[in-house]
Design a protein around this motif. Structure first.
Motif, PDB file in Angstrom:
ATOM      1  N   GLU A   1       0.946  -1.449  -0.080  1.00  0.00           N
ATOM      2  CA  GLU A   1      -0.142  -0.123  -0.572  1.00  0.00           C
ATOM      3  C   GLU A   1       0.979   1.428  -0.179  1.00  0.00           C
ATOM      4  N   SER A   2       2.295   1.207   0.804  1.00  0.00           N
ATOM      5  CA  SER A   2       2.877   2.162   1.048  1.00  0.00           C
ATOM      6  C   SER A   2       3.159   2.485  -0.667  1.00  0.00           C
ATOM      7  N   SER A   3       3.564   1.725  -0.878  1.00  0.00           N
ATOM      8  CA  SER A   3       4.247   1.923  -2.550  1.00  0.00           C
ATOM      9  C   SER A   3       3.327   2.605  -3.169  1.00  0.00           C
ATOM     10  N   LEU A   4       1.658   2.214  -3.625  1.00  0.00           N
ATOM     11  CA  LEU A   4       0.809   3.157  -3.953  1.00  0.00           C
ATOM     12  C   LEU A   4       0.918   4.180  -3.661  1.00  0.00           C
ATOM     13  N   GLU A   5       0.266   4.115  -2.521  1.00  0.00           N
ATOM     14  CA  GLU A   5       0.912   5.739  -2.309  1.00  0.00           C
ATOM     15  C   GLU A   5       1.831   6.838  -2.779  1.00  0.00           C
ATOM     16  N   ALA A   6       2.914   6.545  -2.291  1.00  0.00           N
ATOM     17  CA  ALA A   6       4.353   7.429  -3.103  1.00  0.00           C
ATOM     18  C   ALA A   6       3.448   7.494  -3.934  1.00  0.00           C
ATOM     19  N   ALA A   7       3.196   5.988  -5.127  1.00  0.00           N
ATOM     20  CA  ALA A   7       3.213   6.515  -6.758  1.00  0.00           C
ATOM     21  C   ALA A   7       1.811   7.426  -6.750  1.00  0.00           C
ATOM     22  N   ALA A   8       1.298   7.021  -6.379  1.00  0.00           N
ATOM     23  CA  ALA A   8       0.370   9.247  -6.386  1.00  0.00           C
ATOM     24  C   ALA A   8       0.494   9.653  -5.840  1.00  0.00           C
TER      25      ALA A   8
ATOM     26  N   ASP B   1       2.377  15.893  -7.825  1.00  0.00           N
ATOM     27  CA  ASP B   1       3.759  15.989  -7.186  1.00  0.00           C
ATOM     28  C   ASP B   1       3.739  16.589  -8.867  1.00  0.00           C
ATOM     29  N   GLU B   2       4.377  16.230  -9.889  1.00  0.00           N
ATOM     30  CA  GLU B   2       3.877  16.245 -11.265  1.00  0.00           C
ATOM     31  C   GLU B   2       3.035  17.063 -12.010  1.00  0.00           C
TER      32      GLU B   2
END
Lengths: 300, 331
Positions: free
Chosen positions: A282-289, A294-295
């Protein structure tokens, strides 16, 4: 019979583009590009004579485009291919058909305002009455026309269309149209018959009889190449299966070999189909989001 | 109001030289559009090439009349090939664009000042029909009360209707043959025909040439009946009148274009005569503040156009068409 047909291909390796003992069609480096999309990019292809070969693959894999290229309905950007040992490069579609390589279409092309029997008669080749100068004089072509009609009637009876003989082809149902198209292509007496999705839109009852007809084509010595999506169908009647994905041949083999091939499963279901998405971190998903947000912020 | 005169002038027109010209042109279009599905919007161009092929040969180059006719027919064949080679491999609409443009180019060339020495400019060419007129076997004109024709017209009618009859016979023979079956199949779906080993391009070319030759024959008959021909005789409405005649009679029927041309000219002349009478004289039927006699001459076009629309809505297959055949498209 199937055992005999399988034996024709016994010992052939299940690798893409593998050489066959007695190929009727041979092609290499066939490619066709539509704008930025490489629809077909086949390194090497051989079709074994006297068996039923299925061409499968997900939508957009380039199966129909490959059909068009092989039969002269479309011209490839690169590549060479031959039928019975003679090159078919720059040979127009009608000459390809005359040489014994006849195709049907995914969307059936019956001639709606002609009767069923007239559709059939059109298929006969070398008709004297089709030449302009002899056409007005019936005695010049009537005997040939009678012979063609007799052959057409036999085929109509075989495909159970004899009751529809005098009906306009446009009044036939979808399945009957598929049958008519198959029967009509047999009027050309082809060595290789190429069926583009013969089962699409056909009801299950008629499917069984269509299957029988496809098998009977092989049993009378013709070679069949067909495109199909229905895997049960493919498993049931084909002796050899070629799998295409994104324009390339990704696998070949007997139906059983192909169905257990990882490349085929990936092509159909996606390479990550057996990864359970709930198990993704879940944390990696959140990071990607967050990164995405940001972009967007910087762009805005 | 003299209904007798209106009727007899309409009838004379329906059986007259103009009807023959349009019957031949529509027979050509029937081969193109009705049987093969080729959209030729430049039949006037084929007619012009036929007419000028004859008149230029005879008047400008002093060749014998028969040679002139042969050159005229050959010229239409050449025109069909020139038009067909680049366009018949493309979609149907390209042929439509190319033919209508070519017909206009030809009309302008034939009527241009620069080519006056060959084609006669805006006055056109005349006098070339003399050898044909001299062959006239009739001693006098025909007068059977309701219609009458002059001696010259009677001769052109004899030859013209004989040509139409021969054309119909040929079309009937061709269209019941396997050759005709290939044409009708191309109209339905040319890829299917190609997949069965037929050279679709060659068949389309044959159809284009044959229909063009009939258009050329129509032009020749027009030239002979007027004994004069000029570029402005072949404006685009000639093509569309011929299409109207074909659609009235029914496309893809042997007699469709012939009966269609007769009905078309019966209506055009009859309605024209009616309104011309209704607006002329000291006490016209239609008062001049509603319609003047100059306006009246155009009303026939409005009414024939309206009639064509109604026909397309309520009987799209034309007079001779087969409703059953048409119903298939609705599926």
């Amino acid at each position: 019979m199937p055992a005999d047909n399988h034996s024709l291909l016994a010992g052939v390796a299940d690798t893409p583009g593998v050489a066959k003992p007695d190929p009727i069609v041979k092609g290499s480096n066939i490619s066709r590009q539509f704008g930025g999309l490489k629809a077909v990019d086949v390194e090497h292809l051989e079709i074994q004579r006297g068996v039923i070969t299925a061409l499968i693959g997900p939508n957009g894999a380039g199966k129909t485009t490959l059909f068009n290229l092989l039969t002269g309905f479309d011209v490839p950007d690169t590549g060479e291919w031959s039928f019975n040992g003679t090159s078919l490069q720059k040979v127009p579609a009608y000459k390809v058909a005359r040489r014994g390589m006849v195709r049907t279409f995914q969307l059936t092309k019956v001639l709606s305002k002609l009767t069923v029997i007239e559709n059939m008669r059109l298929g006969a080749t070398g008709q004297r009455g089709e030449r302009f100068w002899s056409a007005p004089f019936r005695p010049l072509w009537s005997s040939q026309e009678d012979a063609n009609t007799q052959r057409a009637d036999e085929l109509l009876a075989r495909f159970k269309l004899d009751a529809k003989r005098e009906d306009f082809a446009g009044s036939l149902s979808g399945g009957q149209r598929k049958l008519l198209e198959m029967a009509r292509s047999l009027m050309v007496d082809p060595e290789l018959i190429m069926l583009d999705e013969p089962m699409a839109g056909v009801n299950p009852a008629l499917k069984q009889s269509l299957l029988g007809h496809v098998k009977s084509l092989r049993d009378e010595g013709r070679t069949v190449l067909f495109v199909e999506h229905d895997m049960d169908m493919v498993r049931d009647i084909s002796d050899w299966v070629i799998v295409m994905a994104q324009g390339k041949i990704v696998a070949e083999g007997t139906p059983d070999q192909v169905m257990s091939n990882q490349a085929v499963i990936d092509a159909y279901l996606g390479a990550h189909h057996d990864t359970d998405i709930t198990e993704l971190d879940e944390s990696s998903l959140e990071a990607a989001a967050e990164q995405e947000l940001d972009e967007e912020g910087t762009h805005g | 109001m003299d209904y007798g005169t209106i009727f007899s002038s309409a009838l004379a027109s329906a059986l007259g030289p103009t009807a023959i010209v349009y019957a031949l042109a529509a027979i050509g279009l029937n081969i193109h559009f009705g049987y093969t599905g080729l959209l030729n919007f430049g039949q006037a161009g084929f007619m012009a090439v036929g007419a000028f092929g004859l008149s230029v040969s005879v008047v400008t180059y002093d060749l014998p009349f028969v040679v002139g006719v042969l050159i005229a027919l050959l010229a239409t064949v050449v025109l069909a090939i020139i038009l067909g080679v680049p366009t018949l491999r493309l979609r149907a609409d390209y042929l439509a664009i190319a033919t209508i443009a070519t017909a206009e180019i030809l009309r302008l060339i034939f009527g241009a000042v620069e080519t006056k020495d060959v084609f006669g400019g805006s006055n056109g060419l005349s006098g070339f029909a003399q050898p044909f007129i001299e062959l006239n076997p009739y001693d006098s004109g025909l007068d059977i009360g309701i219609i009458s024709y002059r001696r010259d017209d009677l001769w052109i009618l004899t030859v013209g209707w004989a040509l139409v009859a021969l054309a119909c016979l040929l079309i009937w023979l061709l269209m019941r043959s396997p050759w005709g079956r290939v044409l009708r199949s191309i109209r339905e779906d040319e890829d299917a025909v190609r997949s069965l080993g037929k050279n679709v391009f060659a068949y389309k070319m044959q159809a284009l040439v044959l229909g063009g030759v009939f258009g050329g024959l129509g032009g020749i008959v027009l030239a002979l009946s007027q004994n004069n021909i000029k570029g402005s005789d072949f404006s685009t409405n000639v093509t569309f009148y011929a299409y109207t005649a074909l659609l009235i009679g029914g496309a893809a029927r042997v007699l469709g274009p012939v009966i269609g041309a007769m009905i078309f000219w019966f209506l055009m002349t009859g309605i024209g005569a009616f309104f011309s009478q209704a607006t002329s004289g000291t006490d016209p039927l239609i008062p001049s503040d509603i319609m003047t006699d100059t306006q009246a001459s155009l009303v026939r076009l409005v009414l024939v156009g309206l009639g064509l629309m109604l026909l397309m809505i309520y009987r799209p297959q034309g007079i001779f068409g087969d409703r059953k055949e048409l119903a298939i498209d609705a599926r």
